[in-house]
Design an enzyme around this catalytic site. Structure first.
Site, PDB file in Angstrom:
ATOM      1  N   SER A 128     -87.204  91.573  39.526  1.00 14.85           N
ATOM      2  CA  SER A 128     -86.215  92.009  40.518  1.00 14.85           C
ATOM      3  C   SER A 128     -85.858  93.485  40.427  1.00 14.85           C
ATOM      4  O   SER A 128     -85.084  93.985  41.257  1.00 14.85           O
ATOM      5  CB  SER A 128     -84.938  91.171  40.393  1.00 14.85           C
ATOM      6  OG  SER A 128     -85.135  89.896  40.972  1.00 14.85           O
ATOM      7  N   LYS A 171     -86.148  95.477  43.554  1.00 17.40           N
ATOM      8  CA  LYS A 171     -85.085  95.628  44.555  1.00 17.40           C
ATOM      9  C   LYS A 171     -84.430  97.008  44.512  1.00 17.40           C
ATOM     10  O   LYS A 171     -83.712  97.382  45.443  1.00 17.40           O
ATOM     11  CB  LYS A 171     -84.045  94.520  44.379  1.00 17.40           C
ATOM     12  CG  LYS A 171     -84.607  93.115  44.608  1.00 17.40           C
ATOM     13  CD  LYS A 171     -83.538  92.059  44.491  1.00 17.40           C
ATOM     14  CE  LYS A 171     -84.086  90.663  44.790  1.00 17.40           C
ATOM     15  NZ  LYS A 171     -84.787  90.044  43.637  1.00 17.40           N
ATOM     16  N   SER A 173     -78.827  90.033  43.589  1.00 15.09           N
ATOM     17  CA  SER A 173     -80.279  90.028  43.416  1.00 15.09           C
ATOM     18  C   SER A 173     -80.947  88.981  44.294  1.00 15.09           C
ATOM     19  O   SER A 173     -81.873  88.276  43.882  1.00 15.09           O
ATOM     20  CB  SER A 173     -80.641  89.790  41.938  1.00 15.09           C
ATOM     21  OG  SER A 173     -81.975  90.162  41.692  1.00 15.09           O
ATOM     22  N   LYS A 175     -79.904  97.728  37.551  1.00 11.80           N
ATOM     23  CA  LYS A 175     -80.464  96.468  38.042  1.00 11.80           C
ATOM     24  C   LYS A 175     -81.149  95.701  36.916  1.00 11.80           C
ATOM     25  O   LYS A 175     -81.767  96.279  36.036  1.00 11.80           O
ATOM     26  CB  LYS A 175     -81.476  96.759  39.156  1.00 11.80           C
ATOM     27  CG  LYS A 175     -81.947  95.533  39.912  1.00 11.80           C
ATOM     28  CD  LYS A 175     -80.892  95.040  40.883  1.00 11.80           C
ATOM     29  CE  LYS A 175     -81.279  93.710  41.519  1.00 11.80           C
ATOM     30  NZ  LYS A 175     -81.296  92.592  40.548  1.00 11.80           N
TER      31      LYS A 175
END
Length: 394
Positions: A59, A62, A119, A226
């Protein structure tokens, strides 16, 4: 500016014999596949291990998804108020989700928070489809932006980070992307420090979800960025922290658990802030030296740097810096503001050198024939007497 740095403009400052060198211990060894610690202001890498190894980003993908959205918002092609209809494909996405429903409309601003805070794979696909029509086309846009940023070891095939053998990046590229995100879009980046986000699809009870970056809850200086996890990628975290004038970015890939990725990231940040500092030496456009110009309507020109000069140095090592200015033997008009006329050399205590061009801070037009002849005669006799053709007397 301190007196010592004013002296640096004129001559080399030697380190006193009794000055003790800054003590910098070996960097921590982390339980992770790859990691990196970077000073965001200077780009100086303080710690790295396998930072160029291509790995699945999970992720962390992202970060680029939100970067593209921020770019498109800046260009005016989309708006935070856009109402986006959720496709079946977005609704059916597996993994972490924002829990949007097929056929409903969701504001883009909510979807962006769903990507960054929760997320959401479903939110990522919805935004990709809104911007580019399909996720495949959006992935191509992601790769074009990656190319522009110099992320040479990165390739995206989706907006969410779901596993694919052709979907990869490196710790170095992730740090590069993070610096761009923070510097180009500070208002957008501010979302990354939000700890919670509440969303409910029409007719459903709103769900309050927490940011997966646990460092936001442990360290008040952390403001992003993140997390990511898949079986192939392991547990990953890109974090950023600001203390005083210093911003550090840490990248940890392939840790063994959520706790491990947070713990190992904190080790990097603690090390960087404890033993290093970001020092501003000179300001853009600041006069560093004034020198004689021959054959010009003005007899001198001021020299300086085009950009601010920041360096990452060991704490307590400022006294060990040495600086010198190298110039041509003579400087003749005409000169245009911004012309490179010499170099500034800053030497670190460990022997590393930073060499930057010195530019004219003003323009000097060529004088008439009589003025040029007079200057030629003066220069001839100055050289004959052993004088310095760069010396300027106000």
């Amino acid at each position: 500016m301190s007196n010592i740095f004013r002296l640096l403009f004129l001559f080399v400052v030697c380190v006193p014999a009794q000055a003790a060198p800054a003590i910098i211990p070996a960097p921590p060894q982390l339980a992770a596949t790859a990691y990196l610690l970077l000073d965001a202001k200077t780009g100086k890498v303080l710690v790295e291990q396998n930072s160029e190894q291509r790995l699945p980003p999970a992720s962390l993908t992202k970060i680029m998804t939100s970067y593209v959205a921020a770019k498109e918002l800046a260009l005016g092609t989309i708006s935070l108020d856009d109402e986006i209809e959720v496709s079946v494909r977005a609704w059916r996405m597996e993994g972490s989700r924002m829990f949007i429903l097929e056929g409903t409309k969701v504001r883009l601003e909510d979807l962006i928070r769903g990507i960054i805070i929760q997320s959401g794979n479903d939110a990522s696909v919805a935004v990709a489809e809104h911007i580019s029509g399909s996720e495949d086309v959006f992935a191509d846009v992601m790769n074009q932006y990656a190319f522009q940023l110099g992320m040479t070891a990165t390739n995206y095939v989706n907006s969410s980070g779901l596993p694919d053998e052709n979907h990869f990046t490196t710790a170095n590229d992730l740090a590069r992307l993070s610096v761009a995100l923070i510097s180009e879009f500070p208002e957008h980046y501010a979302i990354y420090k939000e700890r919670t986000f509440t969303y409910g699809a029409p007719g459903e009870e709103p769900k309050r979800q927490f940011n997966r970056n646990s460092l936001l809850f442990r360290d008040s200086t952390v403001d992003g960025i993140k997390t990511g996890h898949t079986d192939a990628a392991g547990y990953c975290l890109v974090a950023s922290s600001v203390r005083g004038d210093m911003r550090l970015i840490s990248v940890v890939l392939g840790a063994s658990s959520e706790e491990a990725r947070a713990r190992e990231s904190q080790k990097l940040l603690t090390y960087g802030f404890r033993y290093f500092e970001t020092a501003q030496l000179y300001r853009a456009g600041e006069k560093l030296k004034q020198v004689r110009v021959w054959g010009g309507q003005h007899s001198s020109i001021q020299l300086g740097l085009r950009d601010d000069l920041f360096l990452t140095i060991p704490r307590g090592s400022r006294q060990g810096l040495k600086a010198s200015i190298n110039l041509d033997n003579e400087i003749y008009a005409p000169i245009t503001e911004g012309d490179e006329l010499g170099t500034l050399v800053v030497s670190m205590a460990d022997g590393e050198e930073i060499i930057l061009p010195l530019e004219g801070l003003n323009s000097v037009q060529e004088s008439g024939l009589f003025g040029r002849v007079i200057d030629s005669v003066l220069l001839f006799f100055l050289k004959l007497s052993g004088g310095d053709p760069l010396e300027f007397e106000s």
